[in-house]
Design a protein around this motif. Structure first.
Motif, PDB file in Angstrom:
ATOM      1  N   ASP A  62      34.559  42.484  42.677  1.00 19.84           N
ATOM      2  CA  ASP A  62      34.679  41.926  44.020  1.00 19.84           C
ATOM      3  C   ASP A  62      36.108  41.374  44.170  1.00 19.84           C
ATOM      4  O   ASP A  62      36.442  40.326  43.598  1.00 19.84           O
ATOM      5  CB  ASP A  62      33.624  40.809  44.146  1.00 19.84           C
ATOM      6  N   ARG A  65      36.506  37.735  45.509  1.00 19.29           N
ATOM      7  CA  ARG A  65      36.182  36.663  44.547  1.00 19.29           C
ATOM      8  C   ARG A  65      37.286  36.476  43.498  1.00 19.29           C
ATOM      9  O   ARG A  65      37.516  35.360  43.019  1.00 19.29           O
ATOM     10  CB  ARG A  65      34.864  36.978  43.832  1.00 19.29           C
ATOM     11  N   GLN A  68      39.681  33.866  44.388  1.00 18.30           N
ATOM     12  CA  GLN A  68      39.200  32.521  44.728  1.00 18.30           C
ATOM     13  C   GLN A  68      39.153  31.612  43.501  1.00 18.30           C
ATOM     14  O   GLN A  68      39.063  32.100  42.370  1.00 18.30           O
ATOM     15  CB  GLN A  68      37.821  32.628  45.362  1.00 18.30           C
ATOM     16  N   GLY A  71      36.454  32.079  40.957  1.00 21.21           N
ATOM     17  CA  GLY A  71      36.257  33.486  40.569  1.00 21.21           C
ATOM     18  C   GLY A  71      36.502  33.775  39.097  1.00 21.21           C
ATOM     19  O   GLY A  71      36.783  34.915  38.723  1.00 21.21           O
ATOM     20  N   GLU A  74      34.534  36.603  37.592  1.00 20.67           N
ATOM     21  CA  GLU A  74      34.975  37.903  38.100  1.00 20.67           C
ATOM     22  C   GLU A  74      36.261  38.333  37.378  1.00 20.67           C
ATOM     23  O   GLU A  74      36.453  39.508  37.083  1.00 20.67           O
ATOM     24  CB  GLU A  74      35.228  37.792  39.618  1.00 20.67           C
TER      25      GLU A  74
END
Ligand SMILES: O=C(O)CCC(=O)C(=O)O
Ligand SMILES: [Fe+2]
Length: 365
Positions: A62, A65, A68, A71, A74
């Protein structure tokens, strides 16, 4: 395929070879005859129908993400994807799905035009002078070359002032505008990924992104894979790694066919509407001093359904050196690749692709 323009970018094919290469696969498919021998895989090590045995699944990242503050998980997935797969499916990339559909629809429309219409943008002049850009198929450099079951349209998109509009289709009418916008969108996604790469390696955020200056090249390759009567003998696209730095692909929404080599097995890249597939090219493998991997991948042919992909290859300025970033070389991780000018790497790759060899192997220290 290799994706990028060799130098020089126009070559006259030898007598005899041009007959091999000047037929369009679409014509061959429509003729209903068997595939010519030049398409048949002769190498027993390149078994086509080796079914994927593995339950391994192509990672999905993603992109939103990733950038962020929460994140971190991720980012761990992202780093693993780059190190152990060399590719991932990107979601939440910011390009509207309706626009991606438009790109795919226009591309299909182009390949469905009558042959004479597409030939206006042909890559073969007078049946023998092969141009890298335009509509057609592989240049034939060797008698023993195995050809791929696809036709393609290949166009330089960036730098904008180097576009060769003679081979940019005007039919469908919105084709050029849509490709222009898709090029810009791809550039934005590329920057997002390059920044995230720097972040997971704890490097300065712009260390990769700044390599792609205004002279960096972006090529679009529209691949069209017609039906093939013998998918057991013929590849849609033979195993290869991309000579680009990074490749961003928009894949067919219904028909799979791309496979990636992982732990000595072939893994299917699934159909995943609205995603983009991001593939690390040899360029990023070199710049990352081998931390990120440029994966071997291939496309299997299909006897029931045609398939399409739109592939955006990004490379550095052809005059720029390709080499590991200084920040990624130390005693524990010595330099793994020689320095090479981007345009020389691409020229080499072009030759090696025809010979079925891997270019990167020639630059390992
Ligand atoms: O068509 C595909 O899915 C892959 C195409 C590809 O690997 C390439 O053009 O380099
Ligand atoms: Fe590729």
């Amino acid at each position: 395929m290799f994706g990028l323009r060799p130098y020089p970018n126009s070559i006259v094919m030898e007598e005899g070879k041009k007959e091999m290469g000047s037929r369009l696969v679409q014509e061959l498919a429509m003729s209903g005859r068997d595939a010519p021998t030049s398409y048949i895989q002769r190498d027993p090590l390149r078994q086509i129908n080796s079914p994927p045995h593995t339950s391994a699944q192509v990672p999905v990242i993603d992109l939103n993400r990733l950038s962020q503050s929460d994140g971190a998980d991720e980012s761990v997935k992202f780093r693993d994807a780059l190190q152990s797969w060399g590719l991932f499916l990107a979601v939440n990339h910011g390009i509207p799905s309706s626009f991606l559909d438009e790109v795919l629809n226009l591309s299909t429309e182009f390949f469905h035009l009558p042959l004479e219409e597409k030939q206006k943008f042909a890559n073969l002049v007078d049946g023998k002078e092969f141009k890298l850009e335009g509509y057609g198929n592989d240049i034939v450099l060797r008698d023993d070359q195995t050809l791929d079951w696809n036709d393609r349209l290949y166009l330089l998109v960036q730098p904008e002032d180097q576009r060769n509009l003679d081979v940019w289709p005007t039919n469908p009418v919105s084709f050029r505008d849509v490709l222009h916008t898709f090029g810009k969108n791809t550039q934005t996604v590329r920057a997002q990924i390059l920044r995230a790469m720097a972040k997971v390696l704890e490097l300065k955020e712009d260390c990769f992104v700044k390599q792609f200056d205004e002279k960096a090249n972006m090529y679009a390759r529209f691949n069209y894979y017609p039906l093939c009567k013998r998918p057991d003998l013929v590849f849609g696209l033979k195993p290869h790694a991309d000579a680009s730095a990074m490749t961003i692909l928009l894949l067919d929404k219904e028909v799979a066919g791309l496979q990636v080599r992982k732990n000595a097995e072939w893994v299917d890249v699934p159909v995943f509407p609205d995603s983009l597939l991001v593939v690390i090219g040899d360029g990023i493998e070199i710049m990352s001093n081998g931390i990120f991997k440029s994966p071997i991948h291939r496309v299997v042919a299909n006897s029931e359904k045609e398939r399409l992909s739109v592939v955006m290859f990004s490379a550095l300025d052809p005059e720029k050196n390709l080499e590991p970033l200084d920040e990624l070389i130390d005693e524990t991780r010595p330099r793994m690749y020689k320095t090479v000018k981007t345009k020389d790497y691409l020229a080499d790759h072009f030759k090696h692709f025809a010979e079925g060899k891997r270019t990167l192997d020639f630059y390992k220290i």
